[in-house]
Enzyme design. Structure first.
Site, PDB file in Angstrom:
ATOM      1  N   SER A 103       0.730  -1.179   0.005  1.00 59.77           N
ATOM      2  CA  SER A 103      -0.066   0.131   0.007  1.00 59.77           C
ATOM      3  C   SER A 103       0.897   1.258   0.046  1.00 59.77           C
ATOM      4  O   SER A 103       1.795   1.328   0.673  1.00 59.77           O
ATOM      5  CB  SER A 103      -0.700  -0.069   1.219  1.00 59.77           C
ATOM      6  N   TYR A 139      -2.002  -1.014  10.568  1.00 60.52           N
ATOM      7  CA  TYR A 139      -2.417  -1.721   9.387  1.00 60.52           C
ATOM      8  C   TYR A 139      -1.160  -1.182   8.438  1.00 60.52           C
ATOM      9  O   TYR A 139      -0.798  -2.198   7.853  1.00 60.52           O
ATOM     10  CB  TYR A 139      -3.523  -1.270   8.766  1.00 60.52           C
ATOM     11  N   LYS A 158       1.920  -3.939   6.603  1.00 62.49           N
ATOM     12  CA  LYS A 158       2.592  -3.889   5.182  1.00 62.49           C
ATOM     13  C   LYS A 158       3.919  -3.734   5.352  1.00 62.49           C
ATOM     14  O   LYS A 158       4.616  -4.178   4.542  1.00 62.49           O
ATOM     15  CB  LYS A 158       1.792  -2.834   4.461  1.00 62.49           C
TER      16      LYS A 158
END
Ligand code: NAD
Ligand code: WQD
Length: 337
Positions: A124, A149, A153
């Site tokens: 992302s 989150y 990643k």
């Protein structure tokens, strides 16, 4: 040989499974359906005229992975399976690290065990963190993420780098998505968030259909041309096609690399509202709300590396993003339910 798609029943996964089937690849989907429904895959099969193999299971379940790799000849893995709600991740960090990071490590271990070396990962733009210069370019060091989150990643990209350094058989590509929106032009598959949407486009679409009363615009006092945040929105079918290009490129076998998948252009929240109004022919009521915690004012991709190395660029603009979102939403007011 088959491509294993983890999280293939989800939003981006289902569009990618369709694109793979359409070009003749055999696909095995592994999904635990924690944020998806099998209906998406039934519709993918109807559109493609060919069904993927579906295994309902979890990437953290070693026995399930062992059986899957024993039952199917898998040559590549596209790994979408993850929890993805930024706000929720700040409240449930352990669940996010366990599902996303530990789950990916288990998947990689079982791939190694089975002799499967080709891996594409859903990363992302959030891995660039809050201080990266805009446009984001892959040579900028990643870090400074602002949510568990985002950090999950970042950690997975690090795991991939370290594994590729340690074992030259491992070929991997991290694709850093910007803001995926839109739906397949058939209106048969699209984004189906559970509950009240967190993301802008699903929220606008549900206002348009009458499920939500009005949109809250999170801040109009940013240092951007109209004061609202700018993002790089990318049509989900362009994104799916990026995965096919990345799969082809993996065959060149060059360790672990990362590519931005974005359009290279920012649109503001107010511009998105206007564009959606044009597509649906209705006014979208909105009110200005306070800034949302953790939002960055503006960022977009420098997509030139993906163009040069993968031969990929976006071919769908904002009008198609809005048209296809509206088509999906109006044809399926309750999503897959
Ligand atoms: P999604 O929630 O629709 O899809 C994820 C899928 O993974 C779901 O079908 C879910 O049921 C499945 N899943 C989750 N945990 C699992 C597990 N432990 N085992 C098996 N299946 C599991 O989300 P999406 O928007 O399609 O996102 C796909 C990937 O792209 C995710 O990794 C996400 O973090 C990443 N990504 C998404 C966006 C975005 O804005 N949508 C942006 C950048 C990156
Ligand atoms: C877009 C813009 C909001 C909702 C998130 C994740 C990111 C990536 C993609 C996975 C922002 C504004 C939104 C609303 C609003 N996901 N907005 N009212 O925050 O750019 O990115 O999804 O990797 O990691 O953080 O996307 O769609 O939530 O917001 O005004 O009701 O719309 O402030 O400026 P975001 P978004």
């Amino acid at each position: 040989m088959s491509v294993l798609v983890t999280g293939g029943a989800g939003y981006i996964g289902s569009h990618t499974v369709l694109a793979l089937l359409e070009r003749g690849d055999d696909v095995v989907v592994l999904d635990n359906l924690c944020n998806a429904s099998e209906e998406s895959l039934r519709r993918v099969a109807a559109l493609a005229g060919k069904a993927p193999v579906f295994v309902q299971g979890d990437i953290r379940d070693r026995q399930c992975l062992k059986k899957l790799f024993a039952d199917h000849q898998v040559s590549e893995v596209i790994h979408f399976a993850a929890l993805k709600a930024v706000g929720e991740s700040t409240r449930m960090p352990l669940e996010y690290y366990e599902n996303n990071v530990a789950g990916t490590v288990i998947l990689l271990e079982e791939m190694r065990e089975a002799g499967v070396w080709n891996f594409i990962f859903s990363s992302s733009a959030t891995v660039y963190g809050e201080n990266a210069p805009v446009p984001y370019v892959e040579t900028t060091p990643i870090g400074g993420t602002t949510s568990p989150y985002g950090t999950s990643k970042l950690m997975i990209e690090q795991v991939m780098q370290d594994f590729a350094r340690a074992d030259e058989r491992f070929n991997a590509i991290a694709l850093r998505y910007f803001n995926p929106v839109g739906a397949h032009h058939s209106g048969e598959i699209g984004e189906d968030p559970a509950g009240i949407p967190n993301n802008l486009l699903p929220y606008i679409a549900q206002v348009a259909i009458g499920k939500l009363e009005k949109l809250g615009v999170f801040g109009d006092d940013y240092t951007t041309p109209d004061g609202t945040c700018q993002r790089d929105y990318i049509h989900v079918v362009d994104l799916a096609e990026g995965h096919l290009k990345a799969l082809d490129n993996l065959q060149k076998g060059q360790g672990c690399r990362a590519f931005n998948l974005g359009a290279g252009k920012g649109y503001s929240v107010l511009e998105m509202i206007k564009a959606f109004e044009k597509a649906c022919g209705k006014a979208i009521p909105f009110e200005i709300k306070p800034r949302r915690n953790g939002d960055l004012p503006a960022f977009w991709a420098d997509p030139s590396l993906a163009e040069k190395e993968l031969g990929w660029t976006v071919s769908r603009g904002i009008d198609e993003m809005m048209r296809d979102t509206w088509h999906w939403q109006s044809k399926n007011p309750n999503g897959y339910r």
